[in-house]
Design a protein around this motif. Structure first.
Motif, PDB file in Angstrom:
ATOM      1  N   GLY A  13       0.823  -1.208   0.000  1.00 32.52           N
ATOM      2  CA  GLY A  13       0.000   0.000   0.000  1.00 32.52           C
ATOM      3  C   GLY A  13       0.852   1.250   0.000  1.00 32.52           C
ATOM      4  O   GLY A  13       1.881   1.331   0.687  1.00 32.52           O
ATOM      5  N   MET A  14       0.427   2.213  -0.820  1.00 29.03           N
ATOM      6  CA  MET A  14       1.151   3.500  -0.893  1.00 29.03           C
ATOM      7  C   MET A  14       0.109   4.605  -1.087  1.00 29.03           C
ATOM      8  O   MET A  14       0.078   5.299  -2.089  1.00 29.03           O
ATOM      9  CB  MET A  14       2.133   3.442  -2.071  1.00 29.03           C
ATOM     10  N   GLY A  15      -0.782   4.714  -0.085  1.00 29.50           N
ATOM     11  CA  GLY A  15      -1.787   5.778  -0.096  1.00 29.50           C
ATOM     12  C   GLY A  15      -1.299   6.903   0.803  1.00 29.50           C
ATOM     13  O   GLY A  15      -0.130   7.313   0.744  1.00 29.50           O
ATOM     14  N   THR A  16      -2.190   7.379   1.681  1.00 30.08           N
ATOM     15  CA  THR A  16      -1.829   8.511   2.556  1.00 30.08           C
ATOM     16  C   THR A  16      -0.603   8.173   3.406  1.00 30.08           C
ATOM     17  O   THR A  16       0.415   8.885   3.377  1.00 30.08           O
ATOM     18  CB  THR A  16      -3.020   8.866   3.482  1.00 30.08           C
ATOM     19  N   VAL A  17      -0.681   7.071   4.168  1.00 32.27           N
ATOM     20  CA  VAL A  17       0.409   6.766   5.109  1.00 32.27           C
ATOM     21  C   VAL A  17       1.641   6.229   4.363  1.00 32.27           C
ATOM     22  O   VAL A  17       2.779   6.636   4.644  1.00 32.27           O
ATOM     23  CB  VAL A  17      -0.056   5.769   6.201  1.00 32.27           C
ATOM     24  N   ARG A  48      -2.752  -1.144  -6.034  1.00 32.57           N
ATOM     25  CA  ARG A  48      -3.803  -1.687  -6.898  1.00 32.57           C
ATOM     26  C   ARG A  48      -3.685  -1.120  -8.299  1.00 32.57           C
ATOM     27  O   ARG A  48      -3.833  -1.796  -9.292  1.00 32.57           O
ATOM     28  CB  ARG A  48      -5.183  -1.272  -6.348  1.00 32.57           C
ATOM     29  N   ASP A  49      -3.353   0.196  -8.353  1.00 31.08           N
ATOM     30  CA  ASP A  49      -3.424   0.916  -9.610  1.00 31.08           C
ATOM     31  C   ASP A  49      -2.027   1.451  -9.959  1.00 31.08           C
ATOM     32  O   ASP A  49      -1.551   2.430  -9.371  1.00 31.08           O
ATOM     33  CB  ASP A  49      -4.435   2.083  -9.428  1.00 31.08           C
ATOM     34  N   ARG A  52      -1.528   5.260 -11.004  1.00 38.36           N
ATOM     35  CA  ARG A  52      -1.802   6.376 -10.097  1.00 38.36           C
ATOM     36  C   ARG A  52      -0.526   7.135  -9.744  1.00 38.36           C
ATOM     37  O   ARG A  52       0.511   6.533  -9.516  1.00 38.36           O
ATOM     38  CB  ARG A  52      -2.468   5.822  -8.833  1.00 38.36           C
ATOM     39  N   ARG A  54       1.989   8.997  -7.419  1.00 37.66           N
ATOM     40  CA  ARG A  54       2.320   8.754  -6.010  1.00 37.66           C
ATOM     41  C   ARG A  54       2.991   9.981  -5.387  1.00 37.66           C
ATOM     42  O   ARG A  54       3.469  10.865  -6.097  1.00 37.66           O
ATOM     43  CB  ARG A  54       3.254   7.544  -5.896  1.00 37.66           C
ATOM     44  N   GLY A  84      -4.792  -1.237   4.868  1.00 38.28           N
ATOM     45  CA  GLY A  84      -6.018  -1.073   5.632  1.00 38.28           C
ATOM     46  C   GLY A  84      -6.975  -2.226   5.403  1.00 38.28           C
ATOM     47  O   GLY A  84      -6.769  -3.067   4.525  1.00 38.28           O
ATOM     48  N   ALA A 106      -0.083  -0.267  10.462  1.00 34.21           N
ATOM     49  CA  ALA A 106      -0.820   0.842  11.090  1.00 34.21           C
ATOM     50  C   ALA A 106      -2.303   0.497  11.161  1.00 34.21           C
ATOM     51  O   ALA A 106      -3.135   1.363  11.419  1.00 34.21           O
ATOM     52  CB  ALA A 106      -0.629   2.117  10.259  1.00 34.21           C
ATOM     53  N   LYS A 108      -5.488  -0.537  12.515  1.00 31.88           N
ATOM     54  CA  LYS A 108      -6.159  -0.765  13.812  1.00 31.88           C
ATOM     55  C   LYS A 108      -7.325  -1.722  13.693  1.00 31.88           C
ATOM     56  O   LYS A 108      -7.599  -2.487  14.612  1.00 31.88           O
ATOM     57  CB  LYS A 108      -6.636   0.556  14.417  1.00 31.88           C
ATOM     58  N   GLY A 305      -2.743  11.534   9.826  1.00 36.82           N
ATOM     59  CA  GLY A 305      -2.044  12.324   8.814  1.00 36.82           C
ATOM     60  C   GLY A 305      -0.816  11.590   8.330  1.00 36.82           C
ATOM     61  O   GLY A 305      -0.259  10.735   9.034  1.00 36.82           O
ATOM     62  N   THR A 309       1.924   9.847  11.073  1.00 39.63           N
ATOM     63  CA  THR A 309       1.743   8.386  11.145  1.00 39.63           C
ATOM     64  C   THR A 309       2.989   7.679  10.613  1.00 39.63           C
ATOM     65  O   THR A 309       3.447   6.671  11.163  1.00 39.63           O
ATOM     66  CB  THR A 309       0.479   7.971  10.362  1.00 39.63           C
TER      67      THR A 309
HETATM   68  P1  NAP Z   1      -5.189   4.688   1.737  1.00 38.90           P
HETATM   69  O1  NAP Z   1      -4.800   6.093   1.495  1.00 38.90           O
HETATM   70  O2  NAP Z   1      -6.539   4.234   1.329  1.00 38.90           O
HETATM   71  O3  NAP Z   1      -4.077   3.762   1.024  1.00 38.90           O
HETATM   72  C1  NAP Z   1      -4.250   2.383   0.884  1.00 38.90           C
HETATM   73  C2  NAP Z   1      -3.172   1.880  -0.077  1.00 38.90           C
HETATM   74  O4  NAP Z   1      -3.271   0.455  -0.126  1.00 38.90           O
HETATM   75  C3  NAP Z   1      -3.310   2.377  -1.498  1.00 38.90           C
HETATM   76  O5  NAP Z   1      -2.051   2.652  -2.034  1.00 38.90           O
HETATM   77  C4  NAP Z   1      -3.942   1.207  -2.251  1.00 38.90           C
HETATM   78  O6  NAP Z   1      -3.507   1.099  -3.613  1.00 38.90           O
HETATM   79  C5  NAP Z   1      -3.381   0.031  -1.483  1.00 38.90           C
HETATM   80  N1  NAP Z   1      -4.306  -1.114  -1.488  1.00 38.90           N
HETATM   81  C6  NAP Z   1      -5.467  -1.220  -0.843  1.00 38.90           C
HETATM   82  N2  NAP Z   1      -6.039  -2.429  -1.074  1.00 38.90           N
HETATM   83  C7  NAP Z   1      -5.192  -3.068  -1.907  1.00 38.90           C
HETATM   84  C8  NAP Z   1      -5.217  -4.342  -2.522  1.00 38.90           C
HETATM   85  N3  NAP Z   1      -6.230  -5.203  -2.340  1.00 38.90           N
HETATM   86  N4  NAP Z   1      -4.176  -4.689  -3.317  1.00 38.90           N
HETATM   87  C9  NAP Z   1      -3.148  -3.841  -3.525  1.00 38.90           C
HETATM   88  N5  NAP Z   1      -3.065  -2.610  -2.959  1.00 38.90           N
HETATM   89  C10 NAP Z   1      -4.097  -2.246  -2.168  1.00 38.90           C
HETATM   90  O7  NAP Z   1      -5.040   4.320   3.288  1.00 38.90           O
HETATM   91  P2  NAP Z   1      -4.208   5.121   4.410  1.00 38.90           P
HETATM   92  O8  NAP Z   1      -4.994   6.287   4.888  1.00 38.90           O
HETATM   93  O9  NAP Z   1      -2.834   5.315   3.949  1.00 38.90           O
HETATM   94  O10 NAP Z   1      -4.256   4.061   5.609  1.00 38.90           O
HETATM   95  C11 NAP Z   1      -3.442   2.911   5.620  1.00 38.90           C
HETATM   96  C12 NAP Z   1      -3.558   2.243   6.974  1.00 38.90           C
HETATM   97  O11 NAP Z   1      -3.098   3.104   7.984  1.00 38.90           O
HETATM   98  C13 NAP Z   1      -4.992   1.875   7.386  1.00 38.90           C
HETATM   99  O12 NAP Z   1      -4.974   0.690   8.122  1.00 38.90           O
HETATM  100  C14 NAP Z   1      -5.393   3.040   8.266  1.00 38.90           C
HETATM  101  O13 NAP Z   1      -6.415   2.714   9.179  1.00 38.90           O
HETATM  102  C15 NAP Z   1      -4.104   3.313   8.970  1.00 38.90           C
HETATM  103  N6  NAP Z   1      -3.928   4.657   9.491  1.00 38.90           N
HETATM  104  C16 NAP Z   1      -4.188   5.717   8.707  1.00 38.90           C
HETATM  105  C17 NAP Z   1      -3.960   6.996   9.194  1.00 38.90           C
HETATM  106  C18 NAP Z   1      -4.214   8.220   8.361  1.00 38.90           C
HETATM  107  O14 NAP Z   1      -3.998   9.315   8.871  1.00 38.90           O
HETATM  108  N7  NAP Z   1      -4.652   8.096   7.120  1.00 38.90           N
HETATM  109  C19 NAP Z   1      -3.434   7.160  10.484  1.00 38.90           C
HETATM  110  C20 NAP Z   1      -3.171   6.031  11.273  1.00 38.90           C
HETATM  111  C21 NAP Z   1      -3.415   4.775  10.759  1.00 38.90           C
HETATM  112  P3  NAP Z   1      -3.896   2.213  -4.716  1.00 38.90           P
HETATM  113  O15 NAP Z   1      -3.214   3.445  -4.277  1.00 38.90           O
HETATM  114  O16 NAP Z   1      -3.357   1.680  -5.994  1.00 38.90           O
HETATM  115  O17 NAP Z   1      -5.383   2.310  -4.666  1.00 38.90           O
END
Ligand code: NAP
Ligand code: HSE
Length: 429
Positions: A13-17, A48-49, A52, A54, A84, A106, A108, A305, A309
Motif C-alpha cells: 500500500g502507498m496511499g496517505t500513510v 492496486r493501480d 496512479r 504517487r 487497511g 498501522a 487498527k 495524517g 503516522t
Molecule cells: P489509503 O490512502 O486508502 O491507502 C491504501 C493503499 O493500499 C493504497 O495505495 C492502495 O492502492 C493500497 N491497497 C489497498 N487495497 C489493496 C489491494 N487489495 N491490493 C493492492 N493494494 C491495495 O489508506 P491510508 O490512509 O494510507 O491508511 C493505511 C492504513 O493506515 C490503514 O490501516 C489506516 O487505518 C491506517 N492509518 C491511517 C492513518 C491516516 O492518517 N490516514 C493514520 C493512522 C493509521 P492504490 O493506491 O493503488 O489504490
C-alpha cells in the motif's frame, strides 16, 4: 549519503500513510541513517493501480500488483502493511511472517479484531509485529504503555483517539461550522477515512481503545463487546450549552479497571474546560493515563495524517531491524489475563440532558419531580425560550447510576409536555 547497513523494505500500500513513509525516507532518510546506522530502502511496493500518481517518484519497477513480489522477495526483511481493512491484509501479514519477515502495520481494524491471532503466529514464526501507528498515529502510546509504564497498575485510560471527530467537534465549536462542512474538510486534510462512517460512529476509536486497553490492562479485548456511541447526535446547540455550563464536548474512549472487571466505552461526553483533555483541539489526539505509581500522565500529538503516522511506522521499522540484529524473537512474553468486560449498567455518571418542552406553567416542576422520584438529583438547570411556545430545558444531574438515570428519563419522556427528541450525554467527572 551516510554509510549504514542497507535494509530493504517491502510495503503493502502507498496511499496517505505509505506516501508519508516514502516522503519521510526522501526527506529524513540520511538523518535516520546517521542516527541509527540503518539505511532504509523501499525495495518493492504493492498497489492496486499502477497508473496512479504517487507522493514520491520511485523507480517504476518498485511498484507491483503482485503481493508475492513483496512478501516472497528474499532481499526484504521487513514488510510494512499500509493497505487497511481486514482482507487481504490479514492473509498477507500471515504469509509474510511465515516467510520470516518482521511486520509493521498501522492497521487498527486488523490489530483490534485479529491482533492476538497474528501475534501468536508471529511468536510461532520467531518474528515480531509492530503496530505503534495503529493507535494515536504519530504519538507514542503503545511503546510507553508496554515498556515505560509496565510497572504500573493502570487504573484508567481516557483518550481522544479519533482525529476526524475531534476536528469536526472543534470546528463546530469554534467556527460554527456544520457537521458536513467540517467532515469534508477533515477528508481533504487526509485524516478522515475515505468512508468516514467508522470515524463518525465511534468504531475507529473503539478499535484503538481495544488495542490500547489490551496493553494497558494486559488482557484480550473483543472490540465487538465495547459500548460504542458516535457523534451524530451532537448538535451545535449542545456544544453551545455545554460551553455555557463550563464544558466542551469530546468523543472519549474510556477504559477503567473496576472491581470485577473492565469497563470500556466510546461515547461523546462533556469534559470540564479545566480538564487537560478539553484543550485537545482539531485533529490532535491525547491519551490521559492514571497509573498507581506514575499518577496522572498525558500523551498528546497528531493522531493521524501522512507524516505523523509515517513517523511511528518508520520508528517501528527501525525497532524491527534492531531486534532482528540482536536475534530477538517476539517481544510479547506476558500471557494475557482473563478479564471480564462489564456492562455499561455498572457505571455511575453525571448526565447532561436537553429537552424540548411546551413553554407552559408547571413543566419545569414536572421534570424535576420525574427525576426526583427516581432519586436523581439535579445539579444545574437552564431554560431558554425557543419559537412557537417551545422551551429548551437543559439540565445536568449529580452522579447517578446508569439504570436509575434511564428510569428517570423514561418517566420524563412520558410527560405530555415533553417532546421525545431529547439529547443525552454523559459528563466526565
Ligand atoms: P489509503 O490512502 O486508502 O491507502 C491504501 C493503499 O493500499 C493504497 O495505495 C492502495 O492502492 C493500497 N491497497 C489497498 N487495497 C489493496 C489491494 N487489495 N491490493 C493492492 N493494494 C491495495 O489508506 P491510508 O490512509 O494510507 O491508511 C493505511 C492504513 O493506515 C490503514 O490501516 C489506516 O487505518 C491506517 N492509518 C491511517 C492513518 C491516516 O492518517 N490516514 C493514520 C493512522 C493509521 P492504490 O493506491 O493503488 O489504490
Ligand atoms: N481516521 C482516523 C482518525 C485516522 O481520524 O483518527 C487515524 O487512525
Amino acid at each position: 549519503m551516510s554509510s549504514g547497513e542497507e535494509v530493504k523494505i517491502g510495503m503493502l500500500g502507498m496511499g496517505t500513510v505509505g506516501g508519508g513513509v516514502a516522503r519521510l525516507l526522501e526527506r529524513n532518510g540520511e538523518l535516520l541513517a546517521g542516527r541509527t546506522g540503518i539505511k532504509l530502502t523501499l525495495q518493492r511496493v504493492l498497489v492496486r493501480d499502477l497508473s496512479r500518481r504517487r507522493a514520491v517518484d520511485l523507480p517504476p519497477q518498485t511498484y507491483t500488483t503482485s503481493p508475492d513480489a513483496v512478501i516472497r522477495d528474499p532481499a526484504i526483511s521487513v514488510v510494512v502493511e499500509l493497505m487497511g481493512g481486514i482482507e487481504p491484509a490479514r492473509t498477507l501479514i500471515s504469509e509474510a511472517l511465515k516467510e520470516k519477515k518482521d511486520v509493521v502495520t498501522a492497521n487498527k481494524d486488523l490489530m483490534a479484531q485479529h491482533g492476538r491471532e497474528l501475534l501468536d503466529l508471529a511468536r510461532r514464526c520467531g518474528r515480531n509485529i509492530y503496530f505503534e501507528a495503529s493507535a494515536g498515529g504519530g504519538i507514542p502510546l503503545i511503546r510507553p504503555l508496554k515498556h515505560c509504564l509496565v510497572a504500573n497498575r493502570i487504573r484508567c485510560i481516557i483518550g481522544i483517539i479519533n482525529g476526524t471527530t475531534n476536528y469536526i467537534l472543534t470546528r463546530m465549536s469554534f467556527d460554527d461550522m456544520d457537521f458536513q462542512e467540517a467532515l469534508a474538510r477533515a477528508q481533504e486534510l487526509g485524516f478522515a477515512e475515505a468512508d468516514p462512517s467508522s470515524d463518525i460512529e465511534g468504531r475507529d476509536a473503539a478499535y484503538k481503545l481495544a488495542i490500547l486497553a489490551g496493553i494497558a490492562f494486559n488482557c484480550q479485548v473483543d472490540p465487538g463487546e465495547l459500548y460504542i456511541e458516535g457523534i451524530k447526535n451532537v448538535t451545535r446547540a449542545d456544544i453551545h450549552y455545554a460551553r455555557e455550563l463550563g464544558y466542551t464536548i469530546k468523543l472519549l474512549a474510556i477504559g477503567e479497571e473496576k472491581p470485577g472487571g473492565l469497563l470500556l466505552r466510546v461515547h461523546p461526553a462533556l469534559v470540564p474546560l479545566a480538564h487537560p483533555l478539553a484543550s485537545v483541539h482539531d485533529e490532535f489526539n491525547a491519551l490521559f493515563i492514571e497509573g498507581d505509581l506514575i499518577g496522572e500522565a498525558m500523551f498528546y500529538g497528531r493522531g493521524a495524517g501522512a507524516l505523523p503516522t509515517a513517523s511511528a511506522v518508520v520508528a517501528d521499522i527501525i525497532d524491527a531491524v534492531r531486534s532482528r540484529g540482536r536475534g530477538e524473537g517476539s517481544p510479547h512474553p506476558g500471557k494475557p489475563e482473563q478479564k471480564k468486560l462489564l456492562p455499561l449498567s455498572v457505571l455511575d455518571s453525571r448526565f447532561y440532558v436537553r429537552f424540548l418542552a411546551q413553554d407552559l406553567p408547571g413543566v419545569f416542576g414536572a421534570l424535576a419531580t420525574a427525576f426526583g422520584d427516581e432519586g436523581v438529583s439535579l445539579d444545574m438547570i437552564i431554560q431558554k425560550r425557543k419559537k412557537n411556545g417551545v422551551a429548551e430545558i437543559v439540565l445536568v444531574t449529580h452522579t447517578v447510576s446508569e439504570e436509575r438515570f434511564q428510569r428517570a428519563m423514561e418517566k420524563a419522556l412520558r410527560l405530555p409536555t415533553i417532546r421525545p427528541e431529547a439529547a443525552v450525554f454523559r459528563v466526565l467527572e
